[in-house]
Design a protein around this motif. Structure first.
Motif, PDB file in Angstrom:
ATOM      1  N   ASP A  14       0.839  -1.238  -0.187  1.00  0.00           N
ATOM      2  CA  ASP A  14      -0.146   0.065  -0.054  1.00  0.00           C
ATOM      3  C   ASP A  14       0.916   1.252  -0.045  1.00  0.00           C
ATOM      4  N   ALA A  15       0.333   2.238  -0.336  1.00  0.00           N
ATOM      5  CA  ALA A  15       1.179   3.571  -0.304  1.00  0.00           C
ATOM      6  C   ALA A  15       0.952   4.455   0.978  1.00  0.00           C
ATOM      7  N   ASP A  16      -0.377   5.131   0.985  1.00  0.00           N
ATOM      8  CA  ASP A  16      -0.400   6.067   1.991  1.00  0.00           C
ATOM      9  C   ASP A  16      -0.591   5.513   3.606  1.00  0.00           C
ATOM     10  N   ASP A  17       0.262   6.134   4.252  1.00  0.00           N
ATOM     11  CA  ASP A  17       0.606   5.765   5.616  1.00  0.00           C
ATOM     12  C   ASP A  17       1.052   4.215   5.933  1.00  0.00           C
ATOM     13  N   THR A  18       1.555   3.524   4.530  1.00  0.00           N
ATOM     14  CA  THR A  18       2.417   2.434   4.697  1.00  0.00           C
ATOM     15  C   THR A  18       4.020   2.702   4.445  1.00  0.00           C
ATOM     16  N   LEU A  19       3.863   3.392   3.090  1.00  0.00           N
ATOM     17  CA  LEU A  19       5.334   3.947   2.798  1.00  0.00           C
ATOM     18  C   LEU A  19       5.491   5.465   3.100  1.00  0.00           C
ATOM     19  N   TRP A  20       4.436   6.347   3.208  1.00  0.00           N
ATOM     20  CA  TRP A  20       4.645   7.665   3.554  1.00  0.00           C
ATOM     21  C   TRP A  20       3.362   8.261   4.257  1.00  0.00           C
ATOM     22  N   VAL A  21       3.724   9.400   4.842  1.00  0.00           N
ATOM     23  CA  VAL A  21       2.483  10.004   6.014  1.00  0.00           C
ATOM     24  C   VAL A  21       1.497  10.680   4.957  1.00  0.00           C
ATOM     25  N   ASN A  22       0.065  10.334   5.161  1.00  0.00           N
ATOM     26  CA  ASN A  22      -0.868  10.671   4.447  1.00  0.00           C
ATOM     27  C   ASN A  22      -2.203  11.253   5.456  1.00  0.00           C
ATOM     28  N   GLU A  23      -2.654  10.341   6.290  1.00  0.00           N
ATOM     29  CA  GLU A  23      -3.829  10.534   7.247  1.00  0.00           C
ATOM     30  C   GLU A  23      -3.835  11.610   7.968  1.00  0.00           C
ATOM     31  N   THR A  24      -2.436  11.800   8.457  1.00  0.00           N
ATOM     32  CA  THR A  24      -2.104  13.127   9.406  1.00  0.00           C
ATOM     33  C   THR A  24      -2.462  14.426   8.664  1.00  0.00           C
ATOM     34  N   TYR A  25      -2.306  14.504   7.489  1.00  0.00           N
ATOM     35  CA  TYR A  25      -2.965  15.760   7.044  1.00  0.00           C
ATOM     36  C   TYR A  25      -4.126  15.978   6.798  1.00  0.00           C
ATOM     37  N   PHE A  26      -4.886  14.824   6.568  1.00  0.00           N
ATOM     38  CA  PHE A  26      -6.246  14.869   6.713  1.00  0.00           C
ATOM     39  C   PHE A  26      -6.786  15.371   8.079  1.00  0.00           C
ATOM     40  N   ARG A  27      -6.206  14.908   8.956  1.00  0.00           N
ATOM     41  CA  ARG A  27      -6.649  15.281  10.652  1.00  0.00           C
ATOM     42  C   ARG A  27      -6.523  16.624  10.754  1.00  0.00           C
ATOM     43  N   GLU A  28      -5.325  17.245  10.498  1.00  0.00           N
ATOM     44  CA  GLU A  28      -4.914  18.471  10.351  1.00  0.00           C
ATOM     45  C   GLU A  28      -5.891  19.431   9.764  1.00  0.00           C
TER      46      GLU A  28
END
Length: 237
Positions: A14-28
């Protein structure tokens, strides 16, 4: 049942939140929008209503930042009964643009893991979301050369994975999927006879959460970090 690593020939990531940060930006972004709309509703209520709006629009907009922004705009109009200012709408659009232009923050050990596994295994990337956005992130990540195949799926369900494996002529028993989402990356693969390793991320989108009943009796491995998966492979030095 333990994973039979000796028969694994292809490894999917998988890519988002497995290889790089993603969900953190949605929470922000949700927090920022909550502040922008705070004179219409409480932050907690805004969070709840935004999630409902995203779910309502998912079939139309799909996953990703663009659909998220459209849902935020629609929510602003709804909560304000159409009185929301152009300034607030502009702020919401700016939040979306900032999310899209975020630098890629690789998670710890990602490049080490891909480099070592790509020497002996065929690696594929299987992610979902907006095609243009995912292609942009992959290009910015510097990880493109490690993968034999890139697939951006509209959904990550058993049927989607089965079609992908059939298209690539991969037997499910010879395929291992690595990802952070039990709902999207793990359970669908286990259900079609493939193997899976769960690497939890510190935050999970509500839509991706599963119940204990859904995971009960399912065979997959959970590790604390991506680098931990290397110990399960007999890699040449």
């Amino acid at each position: 049942m333990e994973i039979d690593f000796e028969h694994i020939k292809v490894i999917g990531f998988d890519a988002d939140d497995t290889l790089w940060v993603n969900e953190t930006y949605f929470r922000e972004a949700e927090e920022r929008v909550g502040n922008l709309l705070s004179h219409f509703e409480t932050p907690n209520k805004i969070d709840q209503e935004l999630f409902k709006m995203e779910m309502k629009n998912l079939a139309t907009y799909g996953y990703g930042v663009k659909g998220f922004v459209l849902s935020m705009v629609e929510l602003a109009i709804e909560l304000s009964n159409g009185s929301v200012s152009n300034s607030i709408i502009s702020h919401i659009l700016d939040i979306g643009k900032e999310m899209i232009n975020k630098p890629i923050e690789l998670l710890e050990g990602v490049e080490e893991v891909l480099k070592m596994l790509s020497r002996e295994y065929r690696l594929i990337l299987a992610t979902k979301g907006d095609l243009l956005d995912q292609e942009r992130k992959l290009e910015k990540s510097g990880l493109l050369d490690y993968f034999h195949h890139i697939e951006v799926l509209s959904e990550k369900q058993e049927s989607n994975y089965s079609k992908l494996l059939m298209h690539l002529d991969i037997k499910p028993s010879e395929f291992l999927m690595v990802g952070n989402s039990l709902k999207s990356d793990i359970l669908p693969l286990v259900n079609i006879g493939a193997q899976a390793i769960h690497v939890p991320f510190h935050t999970t989108w509500q839509h991706e959460k599963v119940t204990d009943k859904e995971t009960n009796g399912k065979s997959y491995k959970t590790v604390e970090s991506l680098t931990e998966i290397l110990k399960y492979f007999k890699l040449k030095n």
